[in-house]
Design a protein around this motif. Sequence first.
Motif, PDB file in Angstrom:
ATOM      1  N   THR A 132       0.672  -1.210   0.026  1.00 46.81           N
ATOM      2  CA  THR A 132      -0.111   0.285  -0.014  1.00 46.81           C
ATOM      3  C   THR A 132       0.829   1.236   0.135  1.00 46.81           C
ATOM      4  N   VAL A 133       0.446   2.377  -0.886  1.00 44.44           N
ATOM      5  CA  VAL A 133       1.227   3.442  -0.737  1.00 44.44           C
ATOM      6  C   VAL A 133       0.444   4.705  -0.716  1.00 44.44           C
ATOM      7  N   PHE A 134       0.436   5.395   0.194  1.00 42.31           N
ATOM      8  CA  PHE A 134      -0.373   6.529   0.461  1.00 42.31           C
ATOM      9  C   PHE A 134       0.467   7.815  -0.056  1.00 42.31           C
ATOM     10  N   SER A 135      -0.355   8.683  -0.800  1.00 44.49           N
ATOM     11  CA  SER A 135       0.187  10.053  -1.133  1.00 44.49           C
ATOM     12  C   SER A 135      -1.012  10.945  -0.498  1.00 44.49           C
ATOM     13  N   MET A 136      -0.716  11.673   0.248  1.00 48.43           N
ATOM     14  CA  MET A 136      -1.977  12.693   0.973  1.00 48.43           C
ATOM     15  C   MET A 136      -1.126  13.971   1.032  1.00 48.43           C
ATOM     16  N   GLY A 137      -2.011  15.010   0.317  1.00 51.25           N
ATOM     17  CA  GLY A 137      -1.880  16.219   0.304  1.00 51.25           C
ATOM     18  C   GLY A 137      -0.335  16.503  -0.334  1.00 51.25           C
ATOM     19  N   ILE A 138      -0.135  15.849  -1.524  1.00 47.41           N
ATOM     20  CA  ILE A 138       1.232  16.049  -2.246  1.00 47.41           C
ATOM     21  C   ILE A 138       1.205  16.545  -3.698  1.00 47.41           C
ATOM     22  N   LEU A 139       0.177  15.733  -4.402  1.00 43.09           N
ATOM     23  CA  LEU A 139       0.072  15.871  -5.656  1.00 43.09           C
ATOM     24  C   LEU A 139      -0.049  17.253  -6.158  1.00 43.09           C
ATOM     25  N   TYR A 140      -0.748  18.258  -5.615  1.00 41.30           N
ATOM     26  CA  TYR A 140      -0.817  19.541  -6.180  1.00 41.30           C
ATOM     27  C   TYR A 140       0.227  20.462  -5.887  1.00 41.30           C
ATOM     28  N   HIS A 141       1.293  20.000  -5.140  1.00 40.90           N
ATOM     29  CA  HIS A 141       2.730  20.588  -4.871  1.00 40.90           C
ATOM     30  C   HIS A 141       3.588  20.243  -6.048  1.00 40.90           C
ATOM     31  N   ARG A 142       3.298  19.228  -7.020  1.00 44.59           N
ATOM     32  CA  ARG A 142       4.146  18.739  -8.089  1.00 44.59           C
ATOM     33  C   ARG A 142       4.023  19.508  -9.259  1.00 44.59           C
ATOM     34  N   ARG A 143       5.193  19.985  -9.893  1.00 48.31           N
ATOM     35  CA  ARG A 143       5.000  20.468 -11.281  1.00 48.31           C
ATOM     36  C   ARG A 143       4.533  19.551 -12.166  1.00 48.31           C
ATOM     37  N   SER A 144       5.044  18.331 -11.893  1.00 49.21           N
ATOM     38  CA  SER A 144       4.569  17.274 -13.068  1.00 49.21           C
ATOM     39  C   SER A 144       3.601  16.221 -12.280  1.00 49.21           C
ATOM     40  N   LEU A 161      -6.239  17.825  -3.470  1.00 52.51           N
ATOM     41  CA  LEU A 161      -7.013  19.094  -3.842  1.00 52.51           C
ATOM     42  C   LEU A 161      -7.887  18.679  -5.179  1.00 52.51           C
ATOM     43  N   VAL A 162      -9.130  18.797  -5.162  1.00 50.84           N
ATOM     44  CA  VAL A 162      -9.834  18.750  -6.493  1.00 50.84           C
ATOM     45  C   VAL A 162     -10.614  20.078  -6.450  1.00 50.84           C
ATOM     46  N   ILE A 163     -11.157  20.298  -7.838  1.00 49.43           N
ATOM     47  CA  ILE A 163     -12.215  21.174  -8.145  1.00 49.43           C
ATOM     48  C   ILE A 163     -13.646  20.294  -8.629  1.00 49.43           C
TER      49      ILE A 163
END
Length: 321
Positions: free
Chosen positions: A190-202, A225-227
Amino acid sequence: MDFSAFLKHFEDFGLAPWLDTIESQIAEGLNPERYGDLPRWQAALSQLPALRPELIALASDTVTVTGPASEQQQQSIESALRQLHPWRKGPFQVFNTFIDTEWRSDWKWQRLQPHIATLKDRLVLDVGCGSGYHCWRMRGEGAGLVVGIEPTPLFVTQFHALQHFIRDQRVGVLPLGIEQLPDKLRCFDTVFSMGILYHRRSPFDHLLQLRDALRSGGELVLETLVIEGAEGEALVPSGRYSKMGNVWFIPSCDTLALWLKKVGFKQVRIVDVTPTTTDEQRRTDWMQFHSLAEFLDPNDHSKTVEGYPAPRRAILLAEAP
């Protein structure tokens, strides 16, 4: 901060290839020449008294370590922990000291825990784990080994303040970013990525890194985060978003699901979408800087101060190919 007892478990869980580089990576991540406050934080750790708690509760909303302690020992604990301000992820109870963190991280755990695969005996990676609150909760669910990675030394130090008392060497937080994982480890259950994706340029590179850390059939738990919007829609802030300068992409849920499928994930599903409120993220005595209330339009909390839609977060699950 000693990682040796934790690293001894790596070979048993298929992480032996990482042992060739990890000690030098840790040394670089805790280099006092790069992080001038590190000696002060380490000094705070050294003030913690040598106590053995009677109660350790990792499966409760408040990660708790408690037991008998003298008034002087209680004062030493609170003094040391306050020197590690700001505390962002929690909450924690450390003997008589309650750490009321900026985030009610237990609320996020309550939203995701009913939906994820069992963590019992699994090898788990938590990317950008902060103080390690969720790492402790994963261990509380029976995970066999929890590897947290967090490039901010203050948050690594906060984890070690709890570890000083808990002494569970099947949980560790390493001073690293995901870029420092060996390529294509393909071993985490299991891999958790929480609160990280929007900080990534790619965002696609990040999703590929997460995929390549998982074994085939392993589970990704992605929170970001999503819209509101249709497939293909995403917000790219022209400047800051909610006063954050490092926000690059905020997709709609359907766009995010499409991104996951595009890099090969299967069984993609959205299990929760929740607006962030000032009850969940707020200024406290343990995090005295600005928080969500200062990041929203004071006259319309449906918008950020910049006029963008206010933060809402989604949790998606997906299976690695």
